[in-house]
Every structure is written in C-alpha cells, then in structure tokens.
Write a protein that holds these residues in place. Structure first.
Motif, short mmCIF file in Angstrom:
data_model
loop_
_atom_site.label_atom_id
_atom_site.label_comp_id
_atom_site.label_asym_id
_atom_site.label_seq_id
_atom_site.Cartn_x
_atom_site.Cartn_y
_atom_site.Cartn_z
N CYS A 52 0.84 -1.21 0.00
CA CYS A 52 0.00 0.00 0.00
C CYS A 52 0.87 1.25 0.00
CB CYS A 52 -0.93 0.00 1.20
SG CYS A 52 -2.25 -1.23 1.13
N PHE A 53 1.93 1.25 0.81
CA PHE A 53 2.82 2.40 0.88
C PHE A 53 3.50 2.63 -0.47
CE2 PHE A 53 7.01 4.27 1.53
CZ PHE A 53 6.70 5.40 2.27
N ALA A 56 1.04 4.15 -2.92
CA ALA A 56 0.76 5.55 -2.60
C ALA A 56 1.94 6.44 -2.96
CB ALA A 56 0.43 5.68 -1.11
N ARG A 57 3.15 5.96 -2.72
CA ARG A 57 4.33 6.76 -3.06
C ARG A 57 4.47 6.94 -4.57
NH1 ARG A 57 10.01 4.24 -1.51
NH2 ARG A 57 9.50 3.03 -3.37
N PHE A 64 5.85 12.71 -1.18
CA PHE A 64 6.48 11.74 -0.29
C PHE A 64 7.95 12.10 -0.07
CE2 PHE A 64 2.68 9.55 -0.37
CZ PHE A 64 2.72 8.35 0.33
N ASP A 67 8.13 15.04 2.47
CA ASP A 67 7.83 14.62 3.84
C ASP A 67 8.94 13.72 4.41
OD1 ASP A 67 5.48 16.01 3.88
OD2 ASP A 67 4.24 14.30 3.29
N SER A 139 -0.26 14.40 6.20
CA SER A 139 -0.14 13.95 4.80
C SER A 139 -0.27 12.44 4.74
CB SER A 139 1.21 14.38 4.21
OG SER A 139 2.27 13.70 4.88
N ASP A 140 -0.36 11.93 3.53
CA ASP A 140 -0.43 10.47 3.36
C ASP A 140 0.85 9.81 3.87
OD1 ASP A 140 -2.94 10.58 2.28
OD2 ASP A 140 -2.28 10.35 0.20
N MET A 143 0.65 9.63 7.54
CA MET A 143 -0.40 8.69 7.94
C MET A 143 0.16 7.27 7.94
SD MET A 143 -2.69 6.25 6.62
CE MET A 143 -2.94 6.66 4.89
N TYR A 144 0.88 6.93 6.87
CA TYR A 144 1.51 5.60 6.80
C TYR A 144 2.61 5.48 7.86
CZ TYR A 144 -0.80 4.40 2.41
OH TYR A 144 -1.73 4.08 1.45
N THR A 147 1.05 5.09 11.39
CA THR A 147 0.30 3.84 11.48
C THR A 147 1.23 2.64 11.55
OG1 THR A 147 -1.56 4.79 10.25
CG2 THR A 147 -1.44 2.38 10.39
#
Length: 211
Positions: A52-53, A56-57, A64, A67, A139-140, A143-144, A147
């Motif tokens: 998933c990461f 998303a990246r 990404f 961040d 940010s996403d 969030m990753y 988590t």
C-alpha cells in the motif's frame, strides 16, 4: 571471586531433564508450530502494508520525498542499532541455553534494556513530530509512517513482555517445554527486529525515492 562464580553457576540451568537432552539431540524446526503461524500472519499483514505504501508513493513521489526529509534519520538509526543489539543478545542467550552454559538470563536482561531503549527512542521521535505539528493528518506519508511504526511499537511492547517471561523461564531445571517456549519467544523478537529494519529502509532511506 569464588563466591561470584558459584552464584553465576547456580543462576543458569546446567542440569536438564531427559526430555531436554532428547530435544537438543534431535534435528527439528526451532520453536513451537504455533509461533510460526503467528510469524507468517504478521509477515503477510506487513507485506500488504508495504505494498500500500509503495503504491501511494508512486502516485505522489514529490510529496512523499518532501515529507521524507522531515524524519530524523539519527533517531531512526539509533533505534535500529538498539533493536539489532537486542536481537543479538537474545541469540547469545539462546546459544548459552542450548549449550547449558551460565549467562542466558543476563543476556535476556540486556536485551530487555535495549528494547526499552528503542521504545524511548520512538516515543521521543513521536514527541518531536507532534511538537512540530506533524501528525497522521499532515499527509499520506505521515499517515503511513505513524500507522506502521505505531503497530510495530505495539509488537515491541508485546515482545518486551515475552522477553521478561523468557528471562524468568530460563531458571533451573530447564525442561523441554520451557525451552521451546523460550525459543519461540526469541523467534518472535527476531521477527520484530526484522520488521523494523524493513520499516527503517522504507521510511528513512527509501521514503523519498522518486519512482
């Protein structure tokens, strides 16, 4: 010195039960079968997280990368060294148990202290981020980050409880059942270490890679 040697000798199990001798002599897969089911399940869950990461990246490489630069690599590296060292002392303790040599409980105690150092390190990094108004909602990427690392931190806390039980169980006389439980706990701790190494590479080293 003689008294200290006597205490050290009594601290660890030099005598083992016949079942323990048979266990050491027979070729086998380490640990209880149940722990391998747990390990496999954990690896599958984290593999899904990593996928998933990565997806998303690939959809927002620039965001990404920006961040990623906000992470403190020094704290990340320190945490990695603490966990690697902790895992090493677990391995050394297990070796001493298998060879019926003194010092296993001391090695497990050092491992607990190093694992506790990782927890302090990670909480300090969380506090640093929150102080700078960086949260899972930022940010996403974060969030990753929050988590995945928080789930891993829960694994570490559970692993520390396991290490304490391992240290307490490594008292004489060492039975085959207790040895298998200690061995299973050691395997779990090594997996916790492995998962962090992947997380460290994913967030601190590759998190900002453009692709």
């Amino acid at each position: 010195m003689a008294k200290a040697s006597t205490v050290a000798a009594c601290e660890e199990p030099r005598d083992a039960t016949p079942a323990m001798h048979a266990l050491r002599a027979s070729p086998r897969i380490p640990g209880e079968p149940g722990v391998w089911v747990l390990i496999f399940g954990d690896l599958m869950v984290f593999a899904a997280f990593f996928l998933c990461f990565a997806l998303a990246r690939s959809n927002a490489p620039a965001a990404f990368a920006a961040d990623h630069l906000l992470l403190d690599r020094r704290l990340g590296l320190l945490g990695s060294l603490l966990l690697l060292s902790s895992s090493l002392f677990v391995a050394l303790g297990m070796h001493r148990l298998r060879e019926q040599r003194p010092g296993a409980r001391r090695h497990f105690g050092i491992s607990i202290a190093l694992g506790g150092g990782f927890v302090v390190c990670k909480l300090a990094e969380y506090a640093q981020k929150i102080h700078r108004s960086v949260t899972p909602l930022t940010s996403d990427f974060f969030m990753y980050y929050f988590t995945f690392t928080a789930i891993h931190l829960l694994h570490v806390l559970l692993g520390l409880v396991v290490l304490v039980l391992m240290r307490d169980s490594a008292r004489p006389p060492l039975t085959a059942q207790r040895f298998l439980l200690i061995e299973s706990g050691g395997l779990f701790w090594h997996v916790v270490d492995l998962l962090w190494i992947v997380l460290f590479a994913l967030f601190y080293l590759l998190g900002g890679a453009r692709g």
